[in-house]
Design a protein around this motif. Structure first.
Motif, PDB file in Angstrom:
ATOM      1  N   TYR A 173       0.830  -1.211   0.000  1.00 15.15           N
ATOM      2  CA  TYR A 173       0.000   0.000   0.000  1.00 15.15           C
ATOM      3  C   TYR A 173       0.864   1.260   0.000  1.00 15.15           C
ATOM      4  O   TYR A 173       0.649   2.179  -0.794  1.00 15.15           O
ATOM      5  CB  TYR A 173      -0.913  -0.029   1.222  1.00 15.15           C
ATOM      6  N   ARG A 174       1.860   1.307   0.887  1.00 13.89           N
ATOM      7  CA  ARG A 174       2.727   2.488   0.973  1.00 13.89           C
ATOM      8  C   ARG A 174       3.456   2.740  -0.336  1.00 13.89           C
ATOM      9  O   ARG A 174       3.587   3.872  -0.785  1.00 13.89           O
ATOM     10  CB  ARG A 174       3.754   2.329   2.103  1.00 13.89           C
ATOM     11  N   ARG A 175       3.957   1.661  -0.933  1.00  8.20           N
ATOM     12  CA  ARG A 175       4.753   1.805  -2.153  1.00  8.20           C
ATOM     13  C   ARG A 175       3.924   2.324  -3.314  1.00  8.20           C
ATOM     14  O   ARG A 175       4.409   3.096  -4.137  1.00  8.20           O
ATOM     15  CB  ARG A 175       5.393   0.462  -2.507  1.00  8.20           C
ATOM     16  N   ALA A 176       2.662   1.895  -3.374  1.00  7.50           N
ATOM     17  CA  ALA A 176       1.809   2.372  -4.458  1.00  7.50           C
ATOM     18  C   ALA A 176       1.204   3.727  -4.135  1.00  7.50           C
ATOM     19  O   ALA A 176       1.271   4.657  -4.951  1.00  7.50           O
ATOM     20  CB  ALA A 176       0.699   1.345  -4.726  1.00  7.50           C
ATOM     21  N   LYS A 177       0.636   3.864  -2.976  1.00  6.39           N
ATOM     22  CA  LYS A 177      -0.096   5.082  -2.607  1.00  6.39           C
ATOM     23  C   LYS A 177       0.800   6.321  -2.618  1.00  6.39           C
ATOM     24  O   LYS A 177       0.388   7.394  -3.061  1.00  6.39           O
ATOM     25  CB  LYS A 177      -0.708   4.892  -1.215  1.00  6.39           C
ATOM     26  N   GLU A 209       7.997   6.237   0.947  1.00  6.05           N
ATOM     27  CA  GLU A 209       7.496   5.397   2.033  1.00  6.05           C
ATOM     28  C   GLU A 209       7.675   6.085   3.381  1.00  6.05           C
ATOM     29  O   GLU A 209       6.791   6.024   4.246  1.00  6.05           O
ATOM     30  CB  GLU A 209       8.209   4.051   2.025  1.00  6.05           C
ATOM     31  N   ALA A 210       8.827   6.723   3.573  1.00  4.52           N
ATOM     32  CA  ALA A 210       9.058   7.437   4.832  1.00  4.52           C
ATOM     33  C   ALA A 210       8.028   8.545   5.022  1.00  4.52           C
ATOM     34  O   ALA A 210       7.508   8.751   6.127  1.00  4.52           O
ATOM     35  CB  ALA A 210      10.477   8.014   4.847  1.00  4.52           C
ATOM     36  N   TYR A 211       7.733   9.235   3.946  1.00  3.91           N
ATOM     37  CA  TYR A 211       6.749  10.321   4.018  1.00  3.91           C
ATOM     38  C   TYR A 211       5.372   9.780   4.403  1.00  3.91           C
ATOM     39  O   TYR A 211       4.653  10.369   5.217  1.00  3.91           O
ATOM     40  CB  TYR A 211       6.682  11.028   2.663  1.00  3.91           C
ATOM     41  N   GLN A 212       5.009   8.615   3.846  1.00  3.38           N
ATOM     42  CA  GLN A 212       3.716   8.012   4.167  1.00  3.38           C
ATOM     43  C   GLN A 212       3.685   7.516   5.615  1.00  3.38           C
ATOM     44  O   GLN A 212       2.670   7.676   6.313  1.00  3.38           O
ATOM     45  CB  GLN A 212       3.422   6.853   3.224  1.00  3.38           C
ATOM     46  N   VAL A 213       4.771   6.933   6.073  1.00  6.67           N
ATOM     47  CA  VAL A 213       4.834   6.456   7.459  1.00  6.67           C
ATOM     48  C   VAL A 213       4.678   7.623   8.430  1.00  6.67           C
ATOM     49  O   VAL A 213       3.928   7.534   9.414  1.00  6.67           O
ATOM     50  CB  VAL A 213       6.161   5.702   7.704  1.00  6.67           C
TER      51      VAL A 213
END
Length: 303
Positions: A173-177, A209-213
């Motif tokens: 999810y993180r990688r796509a979103k 990914e870091a930004y999404q986390v």
């Protein structure tokens, strides 16, 4: 010209290109509203940072691809905020597009921004060929890279679609979103400087990914006035959220690892240290924002 002013200038030029007596005024106003004022503009800044690592030999090309990436991002926010998805009333501290202009115009605004992004990319490809940065065959890569960052199977449209599925691995999810468009930004930055670009994908993906986390942490425990958008939407809507699954301590460790992986993934290039410094500064800001909110929650709990 500093990168922030440069980005705002090229975005304004792109939006102003739509201004015409023949343009529906409501859609024109909604499109401007969706892009200005901006957020952190991290994706186009990443694009510019990678191009600068090679001396940014064709600034017109870099400007065009940076604008394209940000316009796609803005389109995704407009659609993400719609009632059929998050039904968010705020974005970047102002009413979301569907709240300000109505749902039909919001749908069309997102669509218009996608079209405008590929128009900007076409101009970039033309300048790249005209300036000798690449030949016409290689210029097609601009479109392939951006399309991969947007569509299925691993682009941001797929990321949004995963929210309608019963279950999705968080990393997928993180990688796509989020990660996919960051990856495209990094690769496009290298392409705009006449490089192959493929080696930069890992940096973009890790930063994304870091930004999404970090965003997951803030959604869980952040304040709307600090975020410019509602908090707690993931839990209310049953969306995947790293902080809810791993806990705050586990999520902080994951964020640290992603930032370190990003720094280690910077390819060898003339100004690699400048890119690492940029990524480290961004990582420090993300960590600081998360730690501040975690500390605030801990203090409130112990009071």
């Amino acid at each position: 010209m500093d990168s922030d002013r440069r980005i705002e200038r090229v975005l304004l030029v792109a939006i102003e290109s739509l201004s015409s007596p023949a343009s529906p005024p409501g859609l024109l106003a909604a499109t401007h509203h969706a892009v200005f004022p901006g957020g952190a503009r991290i994706r186009p800044r990443l694009c510019l940072a990678v191009a600068a690592a090679y001396g940014d030999p064709a600034p017109e090309v870099t400007d065009a691809v940076a604008a394209a990436v940000e316009l796609i991002h803005c389109a995704s926010l407009v659609h993400d905020d719609l009632p059929c998805f998050d039904d968010a009333p705020l974005r970047r501290g102002q009413p979301s597009v569907h709240r300000a202009f109505g749902e039909p115009l919001a749908v069309l605004t997102g669509d218009q921004l996608i079209v405008l992004a590929f128009e900007a990319l076409a101009r970039g490809a033309f300048h790249a060929v005209a300036s000798g940065v690449m030949d016409a065959r290689k210029a097609v890569r601009f479109f392939e890279v951006l399309a991969a960052g947007v569509g299925m199977p691993q682009g941001i449209i797929a990321g949004q679609a995963w929210e309608s599925e019963g279950k999705v691995p968080l990393a997928t999810y993180r990688r796509a979103k989020t990660g996919a468009l960051f990856e495209a930004a990094a690769v496009l930055g290298a392409l705009s400087a006449g490089q192959d670009g493929g080696a930069w994908g890992a940096l973009g993906q890790r930063i994304g990914e870091a930004y999404q986390v970090a965003d997951d942490v803030l959604d869980l425990i952040g304040q709307p006035e600090d975020m410019g958008k509602p908090a707690g939407r993931d839990g209310a809507l049953g969306r995947p959220n790293t902080a809810m699954e791993l806990g705050l301590s586990g999520t902080t460790r994951l964020l640290q690892r992603l930032i370190q992986d990003a720094l280690e993934s910077v390819p060898t290039c003339p100004r690699a240290d400048d890119v690492r410094s940029w990524a480290m500064e961004l990582g420090d800001r993300l960590m600081s924002a998360c730690r501040s909110r975690v500390a605030g929650v801990a203090a409130a709990s112990s009071a």
